[in-house]
Design an enzyme around this catalytic site. Structure first.
Site, PDB file in Angstrom:
ATOM      1  N   ALA A  19     -20.719  65.841  70.183  1.00 19.86           N
ATOM      2  CA  ALA A  19     -21.295  67.122  69.780  1.00 19.86           C
ATOM      3  C   ALA A  19     -21.430  67.983  71.027  1.00 19.86           C
ATOM      4  O   ALA A  19     -22.304  67.747  71.860  1.00 19.86           O
ATOM      5  CB  ALA A  19     -22.649  66.905  69.118  1.00 19.86           C
ATOM      6  N   MET A  20     -20.600  68.985  71.169  1.00 23.05           N
ATOM      7  CA  MET A  20     -20.556  69.800  72.378  1.00 23.05           C
ATOM      8  C   MET A  20     -21.201  71.157  72.121  1.00 23.05           C
ATOM      9  O   MET A  20     -20.659  71.988  71.392  1.00 23.05           O
ATOM     10  CB  MET A  20     -19.107  69.974  72.846  1.00 23.05           C
ATOM     11  CG  MET A  20     -18.431  68.668  73.213  1.00 23.05           C
ATOM     12  SD  MET A  20     -16.722  68.903  73.802  1.00 23.05           S
ATOM     13  CE  MET A  20     -17.012  69.771  75.359  1.00 23.05           C
ATOM     14  N   SER A  21     -22.362  71.370  72.723  1.00 22.04           N
ATOM     15  CA  SER A  21     -23.097  72.626  72.532  1.00 22.04           C
ATOM     16  C   SER A  21     -22.653  73.698  73.517  1.00 22.04           C
ATOM     17  O   SER A  21     -23.020  74.861  73.377  1.00 22.04           O
ATOM     18  CB  SER A  21     -24.593  72.387  72.706  1.00 22.04           C
ATOM     19  OG  SER A  21     -24.888  72.047  74.052  1.00 22.04           O
ATOM     20  N   GLY A  23     -23.382  73.297  76.803  1.00 22.64           N
ATOM     21  CA  GLY A  23     -24.247  73.104  77.951  1.00 22.64           C
ATOM     22  C   GLY A  23     -23.777  71.974  78.842  1.00 22.64           C
ATOM     23  O   GLY A  23     -22.798  71.280  78.539  1.00 22.64           O
ATOM     24  N   ASP A  25     -25.240  69.056  79.555  1.00 21.37           N
ATOM     25  CA  ASP A  25     -25.476  67.691  79.089  1.00 21.37           C
ATOM     26  C   ASP A  25     -24.357  67.178  78.190  1.00 21.37           C
ATOM     27  O   ASP A  25     -23.779  66.114  78.430  1.00 21.37           O
ATOM     28  CB  ASP A  25     -26.824  67.613  78.370  1.00 21.37           C
ATOM     29  CG  ASP A  25     -27.996  67.938  79.278  1.00 21.37           C
ATOM     30  OD1 ASP A  25     -27.917  67.610  80.474  1.00 21.37           O
ATOM     31  OD2 ASP A  25     -28.983  68.528  78.803  1.00 21.37           O
ATOM     32  N   SER A  26     -24.059  67.920  77.136  1.00 21.55           N
ATOM     33  CA  SER A  26     -23.016  67.461  76.215  1.00 21.55           C
ATOM     34  C   SER A  26     -21.644  67.503  76.866  1.00 21.55           C
ATOM     35  O   SER A  26     -20.770  66.689  76.538  1.00 21.55           O
ATOM     36  CB  SER A  26     -23.035  68.292  74.928  1.00 21.55           C
ATOM     37  OG  SER A  26     -22.822  69.662  75.192  1.00 21.55           O
ATOM     38  N   LEU A  45     -20.622  73.270  66.803  1.00 26.30           N
ATOM     39  CA  LEU A  45     -21.091  73.933  65.596  1.00 26.30           C
ATOM     40  C   LEU A  45     -21.490  75.368  65.916  1.00 26.30           C
ATOM     41  O   LEU A  45     -22.340  75.595  66.785  1.00 26.30           O
ATOM     42  CB  LEU A  45     -22.299  73.192  65.003  1.00 26.30           C
ATOM     43  CG  LEU A  45     -22.078  71.725  64.642  1.00 26.30           C
ATOM     44  CD1 LEU A  45     -23.352  71.148  64.032  1.00 26.30           C
ATOM     45  CD2 LEU A  45     -20.907  71.560  63.703  1.00 26.30           C
ATOM     46  N   CYS A 113     -33.204  70.832  62.537  1.00 33.67           N
ATOM     47  CA  CYS A 113     -31.805  70.980  62.936  1.00 33.67           C
ATOM     48  C   CYS A 113     -31.160  69.613  63.153  1.00 33.67           C
ATOM     49  O   CYS A 113     -30.058  69.338  62.667  1.00 33.67           O
ATOM     50  CB  CYS A 113     -31.709  71.829  64.191  1.00 33.67           C
ATOM     51  SG  CYS A 113     -30.013  72.170  64.728  1.00 33.67           S
ATOM     52  N   CYS A 210     -33.392  78.024  69.615  1.00 30.27           N
ATOM     53  CA  CYS A 210     -32.225  78.814  70.013  1.00 30.27           C
ATOM     54  C   CYS A 210     -32.146  80.156  69.310  1.00 30.27           C
ATOM     55  O   CYS A 210     -31.611  81.107  69.868  1.00 30.27           O
ATOM     56  CB  CYS A 210     -30.958  78.013  69.744  1.00 30.27           C
ATOM     57  SG  CYS A 210     -30.745  77.503  68.021  1.00 30.27           S
TER      58      CYS A 210
END
Length: 398
Positions: A19-21, A23, A25-26, A45, A113, A210
């Site tokens: 899951a790549m936001s 940021g 971290d991901s 997403l 979420c 967010c």
């Protein structure tokens, strides 16, 4: 270094959806797993506000972040998909957040979420893509249990502990999820991002909520529910009407500043009466809470929640993400989970989460949690609130 994914088979034969936001971290999770030889697929997403958020700092899952996720995926050589979840996010998270505030609660939308969009819908998408696991950049740990399932634990970096927001993860979801950053600190993550050559290594962290870029929740709710924000009275717990307000959504339990009235003594928001559109204020001692009645409880401890003995079980509970776990007693009465905070807590509000741990230690296991439906304050405060409610009812009937 990160925890092992603890998956059978060779990495090259193991597909992991990340899951790549957008940021750091991901992005590190994706880069790390690619380096270790896993068959990595990145999924981002698009949750909200795509155009408006394009150049805004602190966003997540919108605009610039989607662009950054795509660039990272291209740089490390993995396929990347962007899924439009705006409608789903609106219904499952934003609308629910607004409704909760209008009912005088203080919701935690990050829990919703994770519970719905990320760990339900996205997890199903990962399985559709043939993945053996879904990996995220959350700072929590998971590990195999003797019963064949996986347990959820606090991370090494307690300053980044996100276990409070993940208590609603079901056992089935937890068995499929992996959290490679749980054994790392944030500085170590950033250093790894530099080592991997990721362009987001110095990127600022996203904010917790967010879709509230300004931090002013009332503005968002008023825009979503313009006909639902109504004025009312600001009432002292002793029954005095001290002034007027222009919407309970502008107040939160425990608030000290900006109440809008003054009586020569410190006042705090003690209760939000949505039905009567009243903001109830009083002294700080009126905020002391000892018992919490929960709804929508998720239990990921050993055995079923129904097996909790009549005398209850001792555990540790967090009612705020920034507070350490404190001793508590969990009982189940007529199917309702009730938590007694041994030392009490000030300013607990309905809508917040109460999260259970098996110890106060840094390696504590998460046992689950629930949404606070009702709080019981000090005996004096409960009597005052009941008297206030009864008095108003009687006055209306005359």
């Amino acid at each position: 270094m990160p925890n092992s994914l603890d998956l059978p088979g060779r990495p090259e034969d193991t597909r992991v959806v990340v899951a790549m936001s957008g940021g750091v971290d991901s992005s590190v999770v994706a880069g790390l797993l690619k380096r270790e030889g896993y068959d990595v697929v990145g999924v981002t997403l698009q949750l909200y506000d795509h155009g408006e958020a394009t150049h805004r700092k602190g966003a997540c899952c919108a605009g610039q972040d989607i662009h950054d996720a795509r660039r990272v995926a291209e740089a490390i050589g993995i396929p990347h998909y962007v899924l439009d979840y705006e409608q789903r996010f609106r219904e499952a998270v934003i609308d629910r957040f607004a409704e909760s505030y209008l009912h005088g609660e203080t919701p935690v939308p990050c829990v919703s979420c994770n519970q719905t969009v990320k760990f339900s819908d996205l997890l199903d998408t990962a399985k559709t893509l043939g993945a053996d696991a879904l990996a995220t950049g959350h700072y929590v740990r998971s590990a195999a249990l003797p019963n064949g399932h996986r347990g959820l634990y606090r991370p090494v970096d307690l300053d980044r502990d996100q276990s409070y927001f993940l208590y609603a993860t079901t056992q089935e979801q937890l068995d499929f999820l992996r959290f490679p950053l749980g054994g790392m600190t944030k500085p170590e993550t950033r250093e790894l991002a530099r080592t991997l050559g990721l362009m987001v290594a110095e990127k600022h962290d996203s904010q917790d909520i967010c879709f509230v870029p300004s931090g002013r929740y009332a503005e968002v709710i008023e825009r979503l529910k313009p006909d639902s924000v109504e004025p009312g009275d600001i009432v002292h717990v002793d029954g005095r009407v001290l002034g007027r307000h222009d919407g309970i959504i502008r107040y939160t339990i425990g608030q000290r500043r900006g109440i809008g009235v003054s009586v020569g003594e410190p006042l705090y928001v003690v209760h939000l009466d949505a039905d009567r559109r009243r903001v109830v204020v009083g002294p700080r001692e009126a905020l002391m809470t000892r018992r919490l009645h929960l709804r929508a409880v998720n239990w990921i401890g050993d055995g079923p929640l129904s097996a909790v003995p009549e005398a209850g079980i001792e555990l540790w509970a967090k009612v705020r993400s920034t507070r350490p776990p404190q001793p508590a007693l969990l009982t189940v009465e007529a199917g309702e989970a009730i938590v007694e905070l041994i030392d009490g807590e000030h300013g607990v509000a309905p809508g917040q989460a109460a999260v259970f741990y098996d110890s106060p230690e840094t390696h504590a296991r998460v046992l689950g949690g629930g949404t606070i439906a009702r709080v019981e304050r000090s005996l004096e405060a409960e009597r005052a609130l009941r008297h206030l409610e009864t008095g108003s009812t009687a006055a209306a009937a005359e």
